[in-house]
Design an enzyme around this catalytic site. Structure first.
Site, short mmCIF file in Angstrom:
data_model
loop_
_atom_site.label_atom_id
_atom_site.label_comp_id
_atom_site.label_asym_id
_atom_site.label_seq_id
_atom_site.Cartn_x
_atom_site.Cartn_y
_atom_site.Cartn_z
N CYS A 83 0.82 -1.20 0.00
CA CYS A 83 0.00 0.00 0.00
C CYS A 83 0.86 1.26 0.00
O CYS A 83 2.00 1.25 0.43
CB CYS A 83 -0.89 0.02 1.25
N ARG A 108 3.73 0.21 -6.45
CA ARG A 108 3.69 -0.67 -5.29
C ARG A 108 2.54 -1.67 -5.37
O ARG A 108 2.51 -2.63 -4.62
CB ARG A 108 3.56 0.17 -4.01
N TRP A 162 -3.63 -2.39 -1.04
CA TRP A 162 -3.49 -3.73 -1.58
C TRP A 162 -4.05 -4.67 -0.50
O TRP A 162 -3.53 -4.73 0.61
CB TRP A 162 -2.03 -4.05 -1.88
N ASN A 215 -0.53 0.94 6.15
CA ASN A 215 0.18 -0.01 5.31
C ASN A 215 0.72 -1.10 6.22
O ASN A 215 1.44 -0.81 7.17
CB ASN A 215 1.32 0.68 4.57
N GLY A 216 0.38 -2.37 5.94
CA GLY A 216 0.90 -3.46 6.75
C GLY A 216 -0.20 -4.35 7.28
O GLY A 216 -1.31 -4.39 6.74
N GLU A 275 12.99 -18.16 -13.19
CA GLU A 275 12.58 -16.77 -13.39
C GLU A 275 11.65 -16.63 -14.59
O GLU A 275 10.67 -15.87 -14.55
CB GLU A 275 13.82 -15.88 -13.56
N LYS A 325 7.95 -15.13 -14.31
CA LYS A 325 7.52 -13.96 -15.07
C LYS A 325 6.25 -14.26 -15.87
O LYS A 325 5.33 -13.45 -15.93
CB LYS A 325 8.63 -13.51 -16.01
N GLU A 335 3.22 -14.49 -13.41
CA GLU A 335 2.75 -13.27 -12.76
C GLU A 335 2.21 -12.25 -13.76
O GLU A 335 1.37 -11.42 -13.40
CB GLU A 335 3.86 -12.66 -11.90
N HIS A 364 12.64 -37.08 -14.15
CA HIS A 364 12.23 -37.47 -12.80
C HIS A 364 10.82 -37.00 -12.48
O HIS A 364 10.47 -36.85 -11.30
CB HIS A 364 13.22 -36.92 -11.76
N LYS A 417 4.62 -4.42 -5.49
CA LYS A 417 6.04 -4.22 -5.78
C LYS A 417 6.91 -4.50 -4.57
O LYS A 417 7.93 -5.14 -4.66
CB LYS A 417 6.26 -2.78 -6.26
#
Length: 608
Positions: free
Chosen positions: A2, A27, A74, A98-99, A480, A484, A487, A503, A603
């Site tokens: 946030c 963010r 968020w 925020n939190g 990665e 990517k 997301e 395997h 973010k």
């Protein structure tokens, strides 16, 4: 996470608050709101979705107060809707948060029993009611906040606005960042200096546990014990930064194309190109020869950077390296021998799990190196050694240029430490530094493949599942690549070490399964080719990222090949990251997704 903005001004502030919140869009958020004082009365405007929805609301019903707070939320507790949007308010105050308040349930039950009525599903609203309850008992606003803060458990940043007092804002932080901006007869609060850049270049960062009382004539800082303390005012360069997309459709595209420049800038901070040597901008406070273990801790893409660096440190320094996801490490009670080296990696420098792991390492008498993109962040300040990544502000939620700069810094540290330990001779150092210096030009060449990658993305966009394979340092890059794609496009993808194919994952291979294989011409290329042949034999759709001769050398049919520029194999992930990023980006664009702000993501993850 946030974003918080507060302005104690001399003219209507709502438009300024919204503009500042726009600078915090990177963010991540799902709703937004503003509260101001109108003739001493608290008035709010809140909207679900993007800030443009809030702007429409403000154009229809303006706020004209000269003091206010704003927020982009968020969701952590409660659905992302207008009711749960901040600011939260009672008849006496408004608050943005925020939190996470970990003990909100206990506090809510206590306050409900006293007759307080809650309107939302959030943990944040309990803060408003707790401080209001203390004010109802007769405490002044400052005293009520002082009494409430010790009762809150968790990580948070808070900003309070009080009915009837147009000369008071209060901010507090514990675990989440908060900064104070100093103006001429005006004061500001923000989650970071970037939000405050249009208003001031004089910033004071709250220390962890601090809270601050703002009035038009200045700021009074208190520590966690409530004692008045001095905090340094500093100039920030954030106001000089032009945060716009330029000619690009998204910030992410712009940031992918900035990588040659920022990797070059970062390398220049660590390398003497004339002497072809690494010149680390710090000195290790221990004898490198006696070092026997390195621990690397990070989350998300930063973890992938650390996993890649494990190969370099073990190769160049010849000592064991432990790499762990910070959210697991912090609870594992891992034994750490005093005198070891711990490297924490984070773009924001505020990642909650990584910061907690840093503090655990400190308790275990480790030397801590912070590889961080924000030099004023909590992690940067709490590290023994700051190893900055000079990527500049990264607005896209999905990390691109911060990742490649992290890799560049970690590579330089690995070479420098290997040289100091005597495990790398001077000739090898010269060779490796030469390879590092070639990277910016190679990145430029890699970005020239964008047109063919964009064409490939149209085909890949129809897939339901995608596998990424790599060996050696290409294995972390496979992780990665899958991350990517997931997301950004919301297509399910998984990354594997290519040797693990037989395997289990090979059971997934059929004519509908795209398999992205990252295969630079390194020492394990022939082994990767054997995995390519296994995929081909089962009809898998191979997308090969390798040099110009890779497809021919593999002797198998590939659906598409992205030809990378020829280069020495050691640092290929820094260059090969470009097509991996571009592929995920263009698939997202083809599917109409928001490449800068993927759903459910933030973010900077400043809570667990």
């Amino acid at each position: 996470m946030c974003g918080i903005v507060g302005i104690l001004g001399t003219r209507p502030v709502a438009a300024q608050i919204v503009d500042a919140l726009k600078r915090l869009e990177y963010r991540g958020y799902d709703s937004a709101g503003v509260a101001t004082l109108e003739s001493g009365r608290l008035t709010r405007r809140r909207a679900e979705g993007k800030l443009r929805n809030l702007e429409v609301l403000l154009s229809e019903a303006p706020l004209r107060g000269a003091i206010g707070i704003g927020h982009t939320r968020w969701a952590t507790h409660g659905r992302p809707n207008e009711t749960n949007a901040h600011p939260h308010a009672t008849e006496r105050l408004a608050v943005v948060h925020n939190g996470i308040i970990e003990n909100f349930r206990e506090l809510r039950e206590e306050l409900t029993a006293k007759g307080r009525v809650f309107a939302t599903e959030t943990d944040s609203e309990v803060v408003a009611h707790l401080v209001t309850d203390l004010m109802d008992e007769g405490k002044a606003p400052i005293d009520a906040v002082a009494a409430a803060l010790p009762r809150l458990k968790g990580a948070f940043a808070l900003a309070f606005l009080f009915a009837g007092d147009d000369d008071l804002l209060i901010g507090a932080r514990r675990g989440a960042p908060l900064a104070v901006g100093h103006g001429d007869g005006e004061m500001f609060l923000g989650s970071d200096a970037l939000a405050l850049a249009p208003f001031t270049d004089e910033i004071t960062y709250l220390e962890d546990g601090d809270w601050v009382v703002l009035r038009h004539n200045g700021a009074s800082f208190r520590n966690e014990a409530g004692q008045i303390v001095a905090r340094q005012k500093q100039k920030t360069a954030a106001s000089a930064l032009l945060i716009d997309k330029g000619n690009y459709r998204h910030f992410m595209a712009k940031e992918i194309h900035e990588q040659a420049e920022v990797v070059g800038r970062t390398l220049a901070h660590y390398v003497d190109p004339a002497a072809l040597s690494v010149q680390l901008p710090f000195v290790f406070p221990f004898d490198p020869v006696k070092l026997d273990r390195i621990t690397i801790l990070a989350c998300g893409t930063a973890y992938v950077a650390g996993l890649t660096a494990k190969y370099w440190f073990e190769s160049f320094c010849r000592i064991p390296v432990e790499i762990d996801v910070a959210s697991e490490f912090r609870y594992r009670e891992a034994p750490m021998r005093a005198g070891g080296l711990t490297i924490v990696v984070s773009q924001s420098g505020e990642t909650a799990d990584t910061l907690a792991s840093l503090r655990y390492a400190r308790q275990n008498r480790q030397c801590i190196v912070g590889v961080v993109n924000v030099p004023t962040s909590t992690m940067a300040r709490e590290s023994d050694i700051l190893a900055p990544t000079l990527a500049g502000p990264e607005i896209g939620v999905a990390s691109t240029k911060a990742f490649t700069c992290q890799l560049a810094v970690l590579a330089c540290i690995a070479v420098g430490l290997g040289r100091a330990m005597g495990t790398l001779d001077r000739e090898r150092e010269r060779s490796l530094v030469g390879e590092l210096m070639a990277l910016p030009g190679l990145i430029v060449e890699a970005t020239k493949r964008e047109h063919e990658i964009e064409h490939l993305a149209r085909t890949l966009s129809h897939a339901r599942d995608v596998l990424y394979l790599g060996r050696g340092t290409s294995f972390p890059l496979a992780l990665e690549g899958a991350l990517k794609l997931k997301e950004l496009s919301y297509i399910h993808a998984e990354g594997y070490a290519a040797g693990e194919l037989k395997h289990g994952p090979i059971a997934l291979i059929d004519e509908d399964m795209p398999v992205v294989v990252i295969a630079p011409p390194d020492a394990v290329f022939e082994k990767t080719v054997s995995n390519l042949q296994e995929v081909s034999a089962r009809g898998g759709r191979i997308i090969l990222i390798g040099d110009a001769g890779a497809a021919e050398a593999a002797s198998v049919h590939v659906e598409a090949a992205v030809a990378m520029p020829p280069m020495a194999p050691t640092f290929t992930p820094i260059v090969y990251a470009v097509p991996v990023q571009l592929l995920a980006y263009h698939v997202a664009v083809v599917l109409g997704k928001d490449a800068d702000q993927p759903r459910n993501l933030a973010k900077s993850v400043t809570v667990e």
